[in-house]
Design a protein around this motif. Structure first.
Motif, PDB file in Angstrom:
ATOM      1  N   CYS A   6       6.696  -4.559   2.225  1.00 24.70           N
ATOM      2  CA  CYS A   6       5.841  -4.359   3.514  1.00 24.70           C
ATOM      3  C   CYS A   6       6.691  -5.005   4.561  1.00 24.70           C
ATOM      4  O   CYS A   6       7.648  -5.463   4.539  1.00 24.70           O
ATOM      5  CB  CYS A   6       4.630  -5.360   3.010  1.00 24.70           C
ATOM      6  N   SER A   7       5.981  -4.979   5.837  1.00 17.44           N
ATOM      7  CA  SER A   7       6.725  -5.035   7.138  1.00 17.44           C
ATOM      8  C   SER A   7       6.712  -6.764   7.305  1.00 17.44           C
ATOM      9  O   SER A   7       7.456  -7.276   7.992  1.00 17.44           O
ATOM     10  CB  SER A   7       5.682  -4.716   8.038  1.00 17.44           C
ATOM     11  N   PRO A  66       7.006  -5.478  -7.183  1.00 13.62           N
ATOM     12  CA  PRO A  66       7.354  -4.106  -7.231  1.00 13.62           C
ATOM     13  C   PRO A  66       6.991  -3.472  -5.899  1.00 13.62           C
ATOM     14  O   PRO A  66       6.010  -3.757  -5.250  1.00 13.62           O
ATOM     15  CB  PRO A  66       6.867  -3.523  -8.471  1.00 13.62           C
ATOM     16  N   ILE A  67       7.904  -2.486  -5.420  1.00 13.56           N
ATOM     17  CA  ILE A  67       7.378  -1.817  -4.365  1.00 13.56           C
ATOM     18  C   ILE A  67       6.639  -0.641  -4.694  1.00 13.56           C
ATOM     19  O   ILE A  67       7.122   0.371  -5.053  1.00 13.56           O
ATOM     20  CB  ILE A  67       8.810  -1.327  -3.449  1.00 13.56           C
ATOM     21  N   ASP A  68       5.296  -0.489  -4.207  1.00 17.65           N
ATOM     22  CA  ASP A  68       4.423   0.673  -4.333  1.00 17.65           C
ATOM     23  C   ASP A  68       4.540   1.479  -3.083  1.00 17.65           C
ATOM     24  O   ASP A  68       4.599   1.042  -2.087  1.00 17.65           O
ATOM     25  CB  ASP A  68       3.136   0.035  -4.561  1.00 17.65           C
ATOM     26  N   ALA A  85      10.170   0.857 -10.922  1.00 14.53           N
ATOM     27  CA  ALA A  85       9.820   0.312  -9.521  1.00 14.53           C
ATOM     28  C   ALA A  85      11.026  -0.490  -9.130  1.00 14.53           C
ATOM     29  O   ALA A  85      11.485  -1.289  -9.908  1.00 14.53           O
ATOM     30  CB  ALA A  85       8.608  -0.174  -9.423  1.00 14.53           C
ATOM     31  N   THR A  86      11.315  -0.297  -8.033  1.00 11.26           N
ATOM     32  CA  THR A  86      12.314  -1.441  -7.291  1.00 11.26           C
ATOM     33  C   THR A  86      11.672  -2.306  -6.765  1.00 11.26           C
ATOM     34  O   THR A  86      10.490  -2.417  -6.411  1.00 11.26           O
ATOM     35  CB  THR A  86      13.105  -0.522  -6.083  1.00 11.26           C
ATOM     36  N   GLU A  87      12.333  -3.727  -6.760  1.00 12.03           N
ATOM     37  CA  GLU A  87      11.599  -4.783  -6.704  1.00 12.03           C
ATOM     38  C   GLU A  87      11.869  -5.263  -5.217  1.00 12.03           C
ATOM     39  O   GLU A  87      13.197  -4.957  -4.454  1.00 12.03           O
ATOM     40  CB  GLU A  87      12.083  -6.009  -7.404  1.00 12.03           C
TER      41      GLU A  87
END
Length: 78
Positions: free
Chosen positions: A57-58, A38-40, A29-31
């Motif tokens: 997230c936004s 981690p970007i889900d 995962a990219t952080e």
């Protein structure tokens, strides 16, 4: 930047993404460049000054844009 008007400054990394893939790991995962989590899922991808940044997230996007603008303004001496 007018060095005569400069009183102090702080240097912060704008991009701090760590990716250490392992052959035996399934979770790659990219952080998020703002919070480091981690970007889900899809996350948020933005482009600023011809560079792409990935955020989770936004909320992190808004914080990142705000901090980026503050740093850019300070660097320009505005």
């Amino acid at each position: 930047m007018d060095e005569q008007k400069l009183r102090n400054y702080e240097i912060q990394k704008v991009e701090n993404s760590i990716w250490n893939p392992q052959i035996d790991e399934a979770d790659l995962a990219t952080e998020c460049v703002q919070c480091g989590k981690p970007i889900d899922g899809d996350g948020v991808s933005i482009e600023i000054e011809e560079r792409r940044y990935y955020l989770c997230c936004s909320s992190c996007e808004a914080l990142f844009r705000e901090e980026y603008e503050k740093l850019r303004t300070a660097a320009d001496g505005e």
